[in-house]
Design a protein around this motif. Structure first.
Motif, PDB file in Angstrom:
ATOM      1  N   LEU A   8       0.716  -1.346  -0.078  1.00 16.73           N
ATOM      2  CA  LEU A   8      -0.062  -0.011  -0.104  1.00 16.73           C
ATOM      3  C   LEU A   8       1.038   1.230  -0.175  1.00 16.73           C
ATOM      4  CD1 LEU A   8      -1.946  -2.270   1.139  1.00 16.73           C
ATOM      5  CD2 LEU A   8      -3.186  -0.488   2.279  1.00 16.73           C
ATOM      6  N   CYS A  11      -1.767   5.264   0.845  1.00 13.39           N
ATOM      7  CA  CYS A  11      -3.193   5.185   0.659  1.00 13.39           C
ATOM      8  C   CYS A  11      -4.026   6.015   1.933  1.00 13.39           C
ATOM      9  CB  CYS A  11      -3.690   3.838   0.841  1.00 13.39           C
ATOM     10  SG  CYS A  11      -3.065   2.851  -0.550  1.00 13.39           S
ATOM     11  N   LYS A  13      -7.880   7.472   3.032  1.00  7.11           N
ATOM     12  CA  LYS A  13      -9.335   7.045   2.727  1.00  7.11           C
ATOM     13  C   LYS A  13     -10.201   7.980   3.702  1.00  7.11           C
ATOM     14  CE  LYS A  13     -13.057   4.863   1.120  1.00  7.11           C
ATOM     15  NZ  LYS A  13     -13.442   5.115  -0.218  1.00  7.11           N
ATOM     16  N   LEU A  51      -9.454  -2.251   1.569  1.00  7.61           N
ATOM     17  CA  LEU A  51      -8.729  -1.434   0.730  1.00  7.61           C
ATOM     18  C   LEU A  51      -7.734  -2.705  -0.266  1.00  7.61           C
ATOM     19  CD1 LEU A  51      -7.217   1.754   1.889  1.00  7.61           C
ATOM     20  CD2 LEU A  51      -9.010   1.387   0.339  1.00  7.61           C
ATOM     21  N   HIS A  57     -11.925   1.690  -2.404  1.00 11.63           N
ATOM     22  CA  HIS A  57     -10.821   2.122  -2.953  1.00 11.63           C
ATOM     23  C   HIS A  57     -10.162   3.393  -2.442  1.00 11.63           C
ATOM     24  CE1 HIS A  57     -11.714  -0.734  -6.106  1.00 11.63           C
ATOM     25  NE2 HIS A  57     -12.991  -0.414  -5.905  1.00 11.63           N
ATOM     26  N   ARG A  62      -1.900   3.883  -4.086  1.00  9.81           N
ATOM     27  CA  ARG A  62      -2.380   2.627  -4.857  1.00  9.81           C
ATOM     28  C   ARG A  62      -1.879   1.405  -4.054  1.00  9.81           C
ATOM     29  NH1 ARG A  62       2.597   2.043  -9.359  1.00  9.81           N
ATOM     30  NH2 ARG A  62       4.186   1.840  -8.024  1.00  9.81           N
ATOM     31  N   VAL A  63      -2.649   0.209  -4.305  1.00  9.87           N
ATOM     32  CA  VAL A  63      -2.379  -1.008  -3.853  1.00  9.87           C
ATOM     33  C   VAL A  63      -1.730  -1.908  -5.078  1.00  9.87           C
ATOM     34  CG1 VAL A  63      -3.617  -2.990  -2.887  1.00  9.87           C
ATOM     35  CG2 VAL A  63      -4.400  -0.482  -2.406  1.00  9.87           C
ATOM     36  N   ASP A  69      -0.555  -3.395 -10.173  1.00  8.95           N
ATOM     37  CA  ASP A  69      -1.414  -2.535  -9.752  1.00  8.95           C
ATOM     38  C   ASP A  69      -2.754  -2.706  -9.656  1.00  8.95           C
ATOM     39  OD1 ASP A  69      -2.865  -0.176  -8.868  1.00  8.95           O
ATOM     40  OD2 ASP A  69      -1.367   1.341  -9.850  1.00  8.95           O
ATOM     41  N   THR A  71      -5.341  -1.430  -7.759  1.00 11.24           N
ATOM     42  CA  THR A  71      -6.006  -0.380  -7.037  1.00 11.24           C
ATOM     43  C   THR A  71      -7.432  -0.141  -7.652  1.00 11.24           C
ATOM     44  OG1 THR A  71      -3.885   0.945  -6.798  1.00 11.24           O
ATOM     45  CG2 THR A  71      -6.032   2.198  -6.275  1.00 11.24           C
ATOM     46  N   ARG A  78      -9.379  -9.708  -8.102  1.00 10.06           N
ATOM     47  CA  ARG A  78      -8.375  -9.647  -7.508  1.00 10.06           C
ATOM     48  C   ARG A  78      -7.450 -10.765  -6.833  1.00 10.06           C
ATOM     49  NH1 ARG A  78      -7.484  -3.946  -3.415  1.00 10.06           N
ATOM     50  NH2 ARG A  78      -8.574  -2.856  -5.147  1.00 10.06           N
TER      51      ARG A  78
END
Length: 352
Positions: A8, A11, A13, A51, A57, A62-63, A69, A71, A78
């Motif tokens: 991560l 990130c 949120k 996340l 999201h 980004r994840v 990637d 995200t 995923r």
């Protein structure tokens, strides 16, 4: 299964009501690692898990799974398995039907689904339960079915949200051990959220302690306990004795109840130690106080001693009933077990 690294990067949120759940979190989870995310309600641990899962999201950041990637990808793209606190099993399907449901959705042929289901039932110790109805199972058995269902499609990442919280204490202890062995056997990258520090210490290769949407400390269980980064971590992971420092003294520093052997050049506002490091002295001790209460806890006894501070001193010892309520106790603490915490910074410790 082989583990997948998770990152991560920055990130953040914020929810619609303006609540900031995460403040620019950076986190690297190693391939095959079991990471425990620990913290009080509202600290951001479940948001972090969501996340990673793709159920939320980030507003920014980004994840990444490995170098990919993910995200913008939803959970179904995923390649993650997820186990929820309430199991989320389908009551109209039997055990085998629940485990094979995701495989059927993915279009796996029936013969392969049957073989994979049998493999998973054996893995979680439910070989003879495939045709059982979900309502006929115990809580522990339902949790195993949920775990088998999450593992059935061979996900890259396994995510667990308070997986043992709904179980009674004795069963939780047993399943904790079984889950640990299973995760080590599979070598899958696993992330689980918990508010139970014992569960985090037992299962996590590393533990992320979160506070108000930020990472308070990320370390091994031993490092968290022995070298907490700040007072919040020290108090949240294990029990803690807090000594406000009143003044210098010939023996070190004066605190409520006596003097402590602090010999470093710095003059701390507060000293700390763990309850198991306080000893009942036969003669003179560093501190003196009156026994308020004692509780037998099996492997040790917990004593509460009034030394004149805001809170009773906690003492863990292997004696129970030797001293009576109201007795005066002399207590000692070895210098190596005293430490101070400079704000939110690094732990300082006196040399032995």
């Amino acid at each position: 299964m082989t583990g997948t690294a998770i990152r991560l990067e920055g990130c953040r949120k914020t929810f619609d009501n303006g609540t900031v759940a995460l403040h620019s979190l950076d986190l690297h989870i190693h391939p095959g690692e079991t990471l425990a995310i620990l913290g009080p309600s509202g600290c951001g641990k479940t948001t972090t898990l969501r996340l990673i899962a793709g159920l939320e999201h980030p507003d920014s950041g980004r994840v990444l799974f490995g170098e990919q990637d993910v995200t913008a990808l939803p959970i179904e793209r995923r390649d993650v398995g997820m186990v929820f606190q309430n199991y989320a099993l389908f009551p109209n399907l039997d055990v085998a039907g629940n485990i094979a449901y995701g495989l059927k959705i993915r279009g796996m042929p029936k013969a392969e689904r049957t073989a994979r289901c049998a493999e998973l039932l054996a893995l979680v110790g439910l070989q003879d339960h495939g045709r059982r109805a979900v309502h006929e199972l115990s809580g522990g058995q339902r949790q195993r079915v949920a775990l088998a269902r999450a593992l059935a499609p061979r996900p890259r990442v396994l995510l667990l949200d308070e997986p043992l919280a709904a179980l009674d204490a004795q069963l939780r202890e047993r399943l904790r051990s079984e889950l640990d062995q299973l995760l080590r056997h599979l070598g899958i990258t696993a992330v689980f959220v918990t508010h139970d520090q014992g569960e985090a210490m037992a299962l996590g290769h590393r533990i992320l302690v979160m506070e108000h949407g930020r990472a308070a400390q990320l370390a091994s269980p031993q490092a968290l306990y022995q070298q907490p980064a700040n007072a919040f971590v020290a108090g949240f992971v294990g029990n803690l004795n807090v000594f406000p420092v009143l003044a210098r003294s010939p023996c070190g520093v004066k605190v409520p109840g006596g003097d402590l052997p602090w010999s470093t050049a710095d003059f701390p506002d507060t000293l700390y130690c763990r309850p198991e490091h306080v000893r009942i002295a036969d003669g003179n001790g560093h501190l003196h106080g009156h026994l308020l209460a004692q509780f037998f806890q099996g492997a040790h006894s917990r004593l509460l001693v009034d030394v004149g501070g805001a809170q009773p001193l906690l003492v863990d010892c292997d004696e129970f009933g030797r001293h009576g309520i109201g007795d005066t106790l002399a207590l000692s603490i070895a210098p190596r077990h005293l430490f101070c915490l400079q704000g939110r910074g690094t732990r300082s410790e006196v040399s032995p």
